[in-house]
Design a protein around this motif. Structure first.
Motif, PDB file in Angstrom:
ATOM      1  N   LEU A 163       0.905  -1.199  -0.063  1.00 29.94           N
ATOM      2  CA  LEU A 163      -0.005  -0.003   0.048  1.00 29.94           C
ATOM      3  C   LEU A 163       1.119   1.193   0.077  1.00 29.94           C
ATOM      4  O   LEU A 163       0.611   2.201  -0.795  1.00 29.94           O
ATOM      5  CB  LEU A 163      -1.015  -0.004   1.198  1.00 29.94           C
ATOM      6  CG  LEU A 163      -2.093  -0.885   1.077  1.00 29.94           C
ATOM      7  CD1 LEU A 163      -2.816  -0.758   2.534  1.00 29.94           C
ATOM      8  CD2 LEU A 163      -2.860  -0.336  -0.184  1.00 29.94           C
ATOM      9  N   TYR A 166       2.416   1.747  -3.523  1.00 28.08           N
ATOM     10  CA  TYR A 166       1.441   2.004  -4.491  1.00 28.08           C
ATOM     11  C   TYR A 166       0.758   3.494  -4.377  1.00 28.08           C
ATOM     12  O   TYR A 166       0.907   4.475  -5.307  1.00 28.08           O
ATOM     13  CB  TYR A 166       0.105   1.205  -4.780  1.00 28.08           C
ATOM     14  CG  TYR A 166      -0.789   1.677  -5.664  1.00 28.08           C
ATOM     15  CD1 TYR A 166      -0.770   1.736  -7.074  1.00 28.08           C
ATOM     16  CD2 TYR A 166      -2.068   2.318  -5.046  1.00 28.08           C
ATOM     17  CE1 TYR A 166      -1.452   2.309  -7.841  1.00 28.08           C
ATOM     18  CE2 TYR A 166      -2.775   3.042  -5.916  1.00 28.08           C
ATOM     19  CZ  TYR A 166      -2.569   2.938  -7.517  1.00 28.08           C
ATOM     20  OH  TYR A 166      -3.732   3.339  -8.231  1.00 28.08           O
ATOM     21  N   CYS A 167       0.648   3.834  -3.042  1.00 30.39           N
ATOM     22  CA  CYS A 167      -0.152   5.124  -2.899  1.00 30.39           C
ATOM     23  C   CYS A 167       0.627   6.300  -2.742  1.00 30.39           C
ATOM     24  O   CYS A 167       0.459   7.167  -3.143  1.00 30.39           O
ATOM     25  CB  CYS A 167      -0.875   5.163  -1.372  1.00 30.39           C
ATOM     26  SG  CYS A 167      -2.371   4.123  -1.462  1.00 30.39           S
ATOM     27  N   SER A 170       1.020   6.978  -6.666  1.00 30.50           N
ATOM     28  CA  SER A 170      -0.441   7.474  -7.160  1.00 30.50           C
ATOM     29  C   SER A 170      -0.774   9.036  -6.413  1.00 30.50           C
ATOM     30  O   SER A 170      -1.063   9.827  -7.095  1.00 30.50           O
ATOM     31  CB  SER A 170      -1.681   6.819  -6.711  1.00 30.50           C
ATOM     32  OG  SER A 170      -1.808   6.432  -5.394  1.00 30.50           O
ATOM     33  N   TRP A 171      -0.231   9.105  -5.204  1.00 31.60           N
ATOM     34  CA  TRP A 171      -0.488  10.391  -4.771  1.00 31.60           C
ATOM     35  C   TRP A 171       0.357  11.503  -5.280  1.00 31.60           C
ATOM     36  O   TRP A 171       0.014  12.500  -5.323  1.00 31.60           O
ATOM     37  CB  TRP A 171      -0.288  10.319  -3.094  1.00 31.60           C
ATOM     38  CG  TRP A 171      -0.464  11.719  -2.244  1.00 31.60           C
ATOM     39  CD1 TRP A 171      -1.644  12.321  -1.985  1.00 31.60           C
ATOM     40  CD2 TRP A 171       0.691  12.588  -1.801  1.00 31.60           C
ATOM     41  NE1 TRP A 171      -1.239  13.424  -1.319  1.00 31.60           N
ATOM     42  CE2 TRP A 171       0.117  13.599  -1.159  1.00 31.60           C
ATOM     43  CE3 TRP A 171       2.148  12.331  -1.931  1.00 31.60           C
ATOM     44  CZ2 TRP A 171       0.878  14.788  -0.767  1.00 31.60           C
ATOM     45  CZ3 TRP A 171       2.877  13.346  -1.489  1.00 31.60           C
ATOM     46  CH2 TRP A 171       2.128  14.570  -0.829  1.00 31.60           C
ATOM     47  N   GLN A 210      -6.004   4.129 -11.581  1.00 29.20           N
ATOM     48  CA  GLN A 210      -6.542   4.354 -10.031  1.00 29.20           C
ATOM     49  C   GLN A 210      -7.798   3.492 -10.120  1.00 29.20           C
ATOM     50  O   GLN A 210      -8.008   2.554  -9.039  1.00 29.20           O
ATOM     51  CB  GLN A 210      -6.931   5.609  -9.462  1.00 29.20           C
ATOM     52  CG  GLN A 210      -5.710   6.642  -9.352  1.00 29.20           C
ATOM     53  CD  GLN A 210      -5.284   6.300  -7.743  1.00 29.20           C
ATOM     54  OE1 GLN A 210      -5.130   5.334  -7.574  1.00 29.20           O
ATOM     55  NE2 GLN A 210      -5.508   7.453  -7.170  1.00 29.20           N
ATOM     56  N   TRP A 214      -8.304  -0.293  -7.671  1.00 30.88           N
ATOM     57  CA  TRP A 214      -9.432  -0.451  -6.797  1.00 30.88           C
ATOM     58  C   TRP A 214     -10.284  -1.375  -7.101  1.00 30.88           C
ATOM     59  O   TRP A 214     -10.901  -2.285  -5.949  1.00 30.88           O
ATOM     60  CB  TRP A 214     -10.083   0.771  -6.429  1.00 30.88           C
ATOM     61  CG  TRP A 214      -9.526   1.990  -5.580  1.00 30.88           C
ATOM     62  CD1 TRP A 214      -8.828   3.080  -6.131  1.00 30.88           C
ATOM     63  CD2 TRP A 214      -8.862   1.824  -4.366  1.00 30.88           C
ATOM     64  NE1 TRP A 214      -8.260   3.794  -5.031  1.00 30.88           N
ATOM     65  CE2 TRP A 214      -8.218   2.994  -4.291  1.00 30.88           C
ATOM     66  CE3 TRP A 214      -9.188   0.879  -3.314  1.00 30.88           C
ATOM     67  CZ2 TRP A 214      -7.558   3.100  -2.895  1.00 30.88           C
ATOM     68  CZ3 TRP A 214      -8.484   1.136  -1.948  1.00 30.88           C
ATOM     69  CH2 TRP A 214      -7.929   2.474  -1.871  1.00 30.88           C
ATOM     70  N   ASP A 264      -5.608   9.357  -0.492  1.00 30.48           N
ATOM     71  CA  ASP A 264      -4.372   8.558  -0.655  1.00 30.48           C
ATOM     72  C   ASP A 264      -3.327   8.859   0.353  1.00 30.48           C
ATOM     73  O   ASP A 264      -2.589   8.111   0.627  1.00 30.48           O
ATOM     74  CB  ASP A 264      -3.710   8.784  -1.965  1.00 30.48           C
ATOM     75  CG  ASP A 264      -4.289   7.944  -3.098  1.00 30.48           C
ATOM     76  OD1 ASP A 264      -5.193   7.047  -2.716  1.00 30.48           O
ATOM     77  OD2 ASP A 264      -4.199   8.198  -4.430  1.00 30.48           O
ATOM     78  N   ASP A 267      -3.391   6.609   3.539  1.00 36.21           N
ATOM     79  CA  ASP A 267      -2.791   5.526   3.049  1.00 36.21           C
ATOM     80  C   ASP A 267      -1.398   5.271   2.842  1.00 36.21           C
ATOM     81  O   ASP A 267      -0.830   4.124   2.723  1.00 36.21           O
ATOM     82  CB  ASP A 267      -3.711   4.945   1.856  1.00 36.21           C
ATOM     83  CG  ASP A 267      -5.104   4.926   2.091  1.00 36.21           C
ATOM     84  OD1 ASP A 267      -5.487   4.236   3.226  1.00 36.21           O
ATOM     85  OD2 ASP A 267      -5.968   5.110   1.396  1.00 36.21           O
TER      86      ASP A 267
END
Length: 500
Positions: A163, A166-167, A170-171, A210, A214, A264, A267
């Motif tokens: 997590l 990835y986050c 993405s963030w 994204q 999910w 995000d 997370d």
């Protein structure tokens, strides 16, 4: 014919997964199905053979998918690439998986439509294999280097570290898109110029990836071993995917991007605190937990309500109610007859416009406005309830106790099981040293004809075997002994648990 339990455990040593025995021996995985008030059926009669076979088939399918996630993903991607390269007639379909659709070369932007769902499907497959690869070949050695050797500890570390990986990506990308946009610290910019029928390639790629992530998370929680927070996580993932689906279909990718970034960042911080906990850096864990609380309050109770306020205060003027055409013209809601003829008062017909008629008129009305606002307010209510739980943990920390996330880490009565570095299938309990070596287990005679056997599911992580027993909601079962309803008492008798 009867046999004592300890020789029976040795006799089936090669055929079943064994839980760890605190006394240094191994015993069969036990599932207690009493004839009276059976937890499996909810009635006084045993489960039918047909139902058992159906559940075994489903469990075997889930286990097979879990154990071969990398292989399945790689084979599907290779099949797609081979089809695209060697079957020219199929490229009109295969290219939808491999490239962003609806490119407008005149302005260098991309439109939105149903063909984008193929691209999302590809990334669901990519994340399925990539997640397991990163966890097993990158994060697993890192966890062992940090001194984590129990099976449960390794699984938890790898899940939280994935997590974070990835986050963080993405963030960071989402923040880059916002920083270079018209709505950076300008909430009116979220709505001015709507509908945003065409967006940049990077923004579209970010949104679709994204979405794929999910959806893949929904797959994960259903094929791997179910946790105590299964219902909460499943609901959360469904809610997130629904918002992505609706916002993309209604050309609201800007507000979707800002909400994703708001969510995000938490997370990243919370899983980092958990990783520090697993690595036994207690002080650093508590500090990071404090950072998490501050981050949660700022993003989810300050920034997120600001977005809600913008929907309420800015959209009436920045997005006047009416029907908007692709050429930039608009029919206001005051032109009642024409507005109604264009479907101005419809809800789903407009929200799903990108999927049904991407070049046709799309209408905005107060009902849709309050519907979106109501859904996001409901999400804020859930966030407030979560914050109450977080506040309780914070009080414990201030009282001198270590920080602990009480929401999702507890998986039941799993024992901490050490991993044998040379033979991953061999295990021993870390609590064995705490048990007296001379306390011999009591023997219980069990009729062999009363034993039934079923496969035990695995959660898809290499070398992982759960030692918990669940009465429902899982695929785990080993030896079923009818007539015994107390798991702890029975395991103590046959030497598979601590004597009581």
């Amino acid at each position: 014919m009867a046999a004592t339990a300890t020789p029976l455990a040795n006799g089936f040593a090669n055929g079943f997964a064994h839980p760890a025995d605190p006394n240094g021996t191994t015993g069969p995985q036990i599932s207690i199905h009493g004839r009276k008030n059976s937890p499996e059926t909810g009635h006084g009669r045993p489960r039918t053979q047909k139902k058992t076979q159906e559940e075994s088939l489903l469990g075997s399918l889930c286990n097979s998918i879990c154990d071969h996630q990398i292989g399945i993903s790689v084979n599907l991607i290779l099949l797609l690439l081979l089809t695209h390269n060697f079957l020219p007639r199929a490229r009109r379909y295969s290219s939808k998986f491999l490239h962003l659709s609806y490119y407008n070369s005149d302005i260098g932007l991309y439109g939105c439509g149903t063909d984008d769902l193929f691209f999302v499907a590809l990334w669901v497959v990519v994340f399925t294999g990539l997640r397991v690869f990163v966890m097993e070949y990158l994060l697993d050695p890192l966890a062992r280097l940090g001194g984590i050797h129990s099976r449960k500890g390794l699984v938890r570390f790898k899940e939280q570290a994935w997590l974070v990986v990835y986050c963080t990506g993405s963030w960071s990308l989402g923040m880059y898109l916002m920083y270079n946009s018209e709505f950076w610290f300008n909430l009116r910019g979220l709505w001015e110029g709507w509908p945003f029928r065409e967006i940049s390639g990077l923004c579209k790629w970010y949104y679709l990836v994204q979405w794929g992530f999910w959806i893949q998370q929904i797959v994960v929680v259903n094929i791997e071993e179910k946790r105590k927070d299964y219902a909460q996580m499943f609901t959360h993932h469904i809610f997130t995917c629904s918002l992505l689906f609706l916002s993309y279909g209604y050309y609201h990718t800007r507000v979707g991007t800002i909400i994703l970034c708001i969510m995000d960042i938490v997370d990243i911080v919370l899983p980092t605190a958990k990783l520090l906990k697993y690595l036994r850096y207690t002080t650093a864990c508590d500090f990071m937990f404090g950072v998490f609380i501050v981050t949660w309050i700022v993003t989810r109770h300050v920034f997120f309500p600001m977005v809600l306020w913008s929907i309420y205060a800015h959209t009436p003027t920045a997005m006047p109610p009416g029907c908007y055409f692709a050429d930039g013209t608009m029919v206001p809601s005051s032109a009642i007859q024409q507005y109604d003829a264009l479907g101005g008062n419809e809800i789903w017909g407009n929200i799903l416009r990108a999927y049904t008629d991407r070049t046709g008129p799309i209408c905005w009305n107060p009902t849709i406005r309050y519907s979106f606002l109501g859904l996001l307010l409901a999400l804020q209510l859930i966030i407030i309830l979560w914050f109450v739980m977080i506040a309780r943990i914070a009080i414990n920390v201030l009282s001198g106790n270590a920080a602990d996330d009480a929401r999702s880490d507890d998986e039941g009565d799993d024992s901490e099981v050490e991993v044998d570095e040379e033979n991953p299938r061999t295990t021993h309990s870390v609590s064995a040293t705490k048990t007296s070596l001379d306390s011999a287990p009591l023997e219980q005679e069990v009729g062999v004809e009363g034993l039934t056997f079923a496969r035990k599911g695995s959660p898809g992580v290499r070398g992982y075997r759960r030692s918990s027993n669940r009465n429902s909601g899982g695929r785990a079962s080993g030896i079923s002994i009818p007539g015994h309803g107390d798991r702890k008492e029975l395991l103590g008798r046959i030497g598979c648990d601590k004597p009581t």
